[in-house]
Structure formats: C-alpha cells, structure tokens
Design an enzyme around this catalytic site. Structure first.
Site, PDB file in Angstrom:
ATOM      1  N   VAL A 139      -8.399   0.323  -8.220  1.00  0.00           N
ATOM      2  CA  VAL A 139      -7.976  -1.206  -8.262  1.00  0.00           C
ATOM      3  C   VAL A 139      -7.674  -1.652  -6.971  1.00  0.00           C
ATOM      4  CG1 VAL A 139      -7.695  -2.957  -9.803  1.00  0.00           C
ATOM      5  CG2 VAL A 139      -8.358  -1.208 -10.705  1.00  0.00           C
ATOM      6  N   CYS A 140      -6.332  -1.067  -6.628  1.00  0.00           N
ATOM      7  CA  CYS A 140      -5.656  -1.561  -5.476  1.00  0.00           C
ATOM      8  C   CYS A 140      -6.639  -1.653  -4.190  1.00  0.00           C
ATOM      9  CB  CYS A 140      -4.240  -0.955  -5.170  1.00  0.00           C
ATOM     10  SG  CYS A 140      -3.339  -0.936  -6.701  1.00  0.00           S
ATOM     11  N   THR A 141      -7.207  -0.434  -4.085  1.00  0.00           N
ATOM     12  CA  THR A 141      -8.150  -0.567  -2.948  1.00  0.00           C
ATOM     13  C   THR A 141      -9.115  -1.637  -2.833  1.00  0.00           C
ATOM     14  OG1 THR A 141      -7.910   2.038  -2.980  1.00  0.00           O
ATOM     15  CG2 THR A 141      -9.841   1.126  -1.858  1.00  0.00           C
TER      16      THR A 141
END
Ligand code: BEZ
Length: 219
Positions: free
Chosen positions: A44-46
C-alpha cells in the site's frame, strides 16, 4: 501523554532523509504535508508514495511541499524509491523521505499504529498525515490504520480548504471542492459579512429562523 495534534507546534527534530539531514522547522517555510508509512517495500505504501510523486505538480502549484517518513534507513529508502518510480510509470519521487529505523520519531510525531506490529513485534507507524503551516503549527491531521490507503485527492481538497480559510473568514461545507460556494464563519456578524463579502451572500432560510447558514461564491 496526549499525542501531537492540530494546533500543536511540530517539534523541531533533526531528521535524516533521502535529501540529507535537516531540522524540521528549516524545511517548513510553507504548507508541508508530512506523511508516514508503515515500512519500505510494502504494497500500500508503494502505491501511496507513488501517487504523491504523480501529484507533484498539484502540490507545487499550491506552494505545498511534501515530506514522507518510513521506519527504515536512508539506504533502504533509496532502493525502495526505484520500485515506487517503476510502479508509477516513472513519476520521480522528488520529495525527501525521513528515515526512522529506531522508531523514535514516529512516537514524537504521534504517528504510531497501536495495533499493527512488524515481524519483530515492534509497533509500526500508522498512515498518519500532518499538514503543517509556515508558522510550524499542525493545521490538520489524519490517522489511518496501516490496512487503509489514503485518498490523495482528499489531501489536495483539504489543502485548498485550509488555504482559503487562512485568507478569508470562511469555512468549507460537506464535500466542498475548489470553486464551489463556501460558508461565512459563524464568528462574522451579518454587518461585518456585508463588508467582508461585497459580492453578496445567500442566507439560507431554515425552520429555526436563524441566519447562520450563509453561502458565498467567488471568494
Ligand atoms: C502496506 O503498505 O501494504 C502495509 C504495511 C503494513 C501493514 C499492512 C499493509
């Protein structure tokens, strides 16, 4: 101890980032979006960091700077940036990402997710996001769990609201978007409103007969 929240001054921490080390206050000379991530090389962070890179023009045309934070070291961040840019079709990550391998900063910045732990059992950051103004004070905070990616269009929308409310005595109503009608702040008397909004305003007729819902356009 209550955590850092809106109205508080951001602590002037020395941070190590992908763009070198600096003190937070030296970076904050305009609106800054400071946003944390549970960890490098996570899915998700990516997508989130990539969207921030893709929206770089939207932020810079509003005079807003970005500052990411993730709980790994600078070398790891630099390696991860290659994935982020590849996933996001080459949009360059032009903003610094703070390293916090000891997880000290996330506590001082009220960015901890109490429920989410990494494989070693350490608390990881939530998806926290503070919008800090040039006076170094937090004007808005989001705190999402690690499992929910943020909506970067909402970040742009709230920046537009914060910037307008910093200029005029107005507030933005539900689902407001830039260019739509805003409401005159309750602290402004009707006489004062006539002076401050010479373009005129529409006072909505309500069953209470009270005149608190005053819409104004072209602000
Ligand atoms: C993610 O970025 O995908 C993620 C990180 C930590 C927990 C859950 C999801």
């Amino acid at each position: 101890m209550p955590g850092l929240t809106i109205g508080d001054e951001i602590p002037n921490l020395e941070v190590e980032t992908t763009h070198g080390s600096f003190k937070l206050h030296d970076y904050i000379d305009t609106f800054v979006v400071l946003f944390s991530h549970p960890g490098d090389f996570t899915p998700v962070c990516t997508t989130e960091l990539g969207m921030m890179a893709a929206y770089a023009d939207k932020f810079s045309e509003r005079g807003v700077k970005l500052l990411g934070l993730s709980c790994d070291d600078v070398e790891s961040h630099k390696a991860w940036i290659k994935d982020i840019e590849a996933y996001n079709k080459g949009h360059k990550v032009g903003y610094p990402i703070i390293a916090d391998p000891d997880r000290k900063l996330i506590k001082l910045l009220n960015m901890v997710d109490p429920d989410e732990k990494d494989s070693a059992g350490n608390n990881v950051p939530s998806r926290a996001l503070h919008i800090v103004a040039a006076d170094k004070k937090i004007k808005l905070s989001f705190l999402y769990p690690a499992s929910t990616g943020r909506n970067m269009d909402e970040v742009i929308r709230v920046l537009d609201s914060l910037k307008l409310a910093a200029k005029h005595k107005i507030a933005t109503p539900v689902n407001w978007k830039q260019g739509e009608a805003v409401v005159i702040s309750p602290s402004v008397s009707t006489d004062e409103a006539k002076k401050q909004f010479p373009q005129g305003f529409n006072t909505v007729d309500l069953p209470s007969g009270k005149d608190y819902l005053r819409l104004v356009t072209d602000v």
